[in-house]
Design an enzyme around this catalytic site. Sequence first.
Site, mmCIF file in Angstrom:
data_model
loop_
_atom_site.group_PDB
_atom_site.id
_atom_site.type_symbol
_atom_site.label_atom_id
_atom_site.label_comp_id
_atom_site.label_asym_id
_atom_site.label_seq_id
_atom_site.Cartn_x
_atom_site.Cartn_y
_atom_site.Cartn_z
ATOM 1 N N LYS A 1 -10.118 -13.043 -42.230
ATOM 2 C CA LYS A 1 -11.214 -12.388 -42.954
ATOM 3 C C LYS A 1 -12.494 -13.175 -42.707
ATOM 4 O O LYS A 1 -12.473 -14.410 -42.718
ATOM 5 C CB LYS A 1 -10.879 -12.331 -44.447
ATOM 6 C CG LYS A 1 -11.914 -11.564 -45.271
ATOM 7 C CD LYS A 1 -11.490 -11.429 -46.744
ATOM 8 C CE LYS A 1 -12.515 -10.660 -47.560
ATOM 9 N NZ LYS A 1 -12.119 -10.495 -48.976
ATOM 10 N N SER B 1 -12.212 -5.787 -50.982
ATOM 11 C CA SER B 1 -13.112 -6.107 -49.911
ATOM 12 C C SER B 1 -12.415 -6.501 -48.614
ATOM 13 O O SER B 1 -13.054 -6.509 -47.557
ATOM 14 C CB SER B 1 -14.020 -7.267 -50.338
ATOM 15 O OG SER B 1 -13.260 -8.436 -50.559
ATOM 16 N N SER C 1 -9.142 -7.685 -54.224
ATOM 17 C CA SER C 1 -9.485 -7.454 -52.819
ATOM 18 C C SER C 1 -8.403 -7.696 -51.780
ATOM 19 O O SER C 1 -8.600 -7.354 -50.611
ATOM 20 C CB SER C 1 -10.698 -8.293 -52.435
ATOM 21 O OG SER C 1 -11.856 -7.655 -52.865
#
Length: 487
Positions: free
Chosen positions: A76, A151, A175
């Site tokens: 990420k 997210s 998330s």
Amino acid sequence: MLNASLKQLATQLLQRKISSVELTKEFLKHIKTLNQELNAFITLNEEMSLAQAQAADNMIAAGEAHPLTGIPVAQKDIFCAKEWLTTCGSKMLSNFISPYDATVIERFNQVGAVNIGKTNMDEFAMGSSNETSYYGPVKNPWDSLAVPGGSSGGSACAIAARMAPAATGTDTGGSIRQPAALCGISGIKPTYGLVSRYGMIAFASSLDQAGPMAKSAEDLALLLNVMAGFDTRDSTSIQREPEDYAHDLEKPLGQLRIGLPREYFAKGMSNDVASAVEAAIAEYRKLGATIVEISLPNARLSIPVYYVLAPAEASSNLSRFDGVRYGYRAEQYTDLEDMYKKTRAQGFGAEVKRRILIGTYVLSHGYYDAYYLQAQKLRRLIANDFTDAFKQCDVIMGPTTPAVAFNLGEKSSDPIQMYLSDIYTSAANLAGLPAMSIPVGFGDKNRPVGLHIIGNYFREAQMLNITHRYQQVTDWHLRVPAGLLEV
Ligand code: GLN
């Protein structure tokens, strides 16, 4: 190869049926075919990935292989990775090449895993649909009209579309789990403090926690073995004996007591999600678990509490982005104050600005007592509910999200609707508890449904054990979006 489990990949690598360089190339090729459409990756760097793969092949040849040596992992873009562009989904960091590695990245590097690319995400991890990313939205591989969740939407999409066999995510209010649910993959947010936050760009420090995302619970266990561990560079990192999260995977469920919160099964959940979740719970009954009804009376407060505390912490954390030391700086300004203002006005997107404004407001003199302090007290009550519930059960189950993936654009102009995506997930962050999502079927428009499991503190091994047992008798985690592997 693209659909193999981490264990299968490790065996192939160890037996030299494939090299890490070949494997990495295979995933990079698949990414090239799909990424233009799905937008799961912000940054790819073939040269750096292949150099790591070559180093991994050398480790294997030298007999120094670890279970993840040579395996590509998508990171990420919230994790600082040395010499990689690290944007956190923001224009503010659109030129930031990290000079150092986050602890999570360092730990993957140490075992010889390959960084296959940096995944797209909501700006500064604020969002539930990936639509707040400066780099454009990610699409859900199951249905290109749908959001992947957020997210960590880029990571979830990458796994679901088999562009990477494993990925990292971070979870402040849901998330990891919400995008895992919407993309039909597995993800775990560990107990707060289990994985180091060093080098992980801060959103709301008392809630942020990194965790792995993958196809199965077994894969998550192998990834968590690398990610978890004490770190002196993170003051909230917890010092405890390391555990082997893969050790208990095969254990029978025994006397497992599953708590179903009355409040979660009342109104709010859509019928398609309810039926998939109920079928999964029925499967657990067949495996020998007993069901107990529990109550989390303050759970309904978790969204309002979260949306006071998370913006408060964010407003403080994001004050460092001022155009002075690193990151974006406005091109034209008159003096220092004007430079700050223009940099922040141009560098942050609308959602980030909204959070900074709310956070500054709830922390301001005269409103602190009315909002921030009250929210802190309610946070304690929410955590206490779980302490009481775990006297009656071992794990708590429910839906991860109230509905399947919504359409791109459907909620982007309505922040409150967007915030409600985390109605079932944010309580675990407020309490610091471990929680995960696994795929348990399909709902409306054939979009995936996730089962949410909350465990007691440090019960990750138990949670991975019971989800692994479920995945041995079901195949939802093996389903691949139609057409994606044939391209
Ligand atoms: N969707 C929530 C938010 O927008 C949670 C995000 C997260 O966990 N990083 O804040």
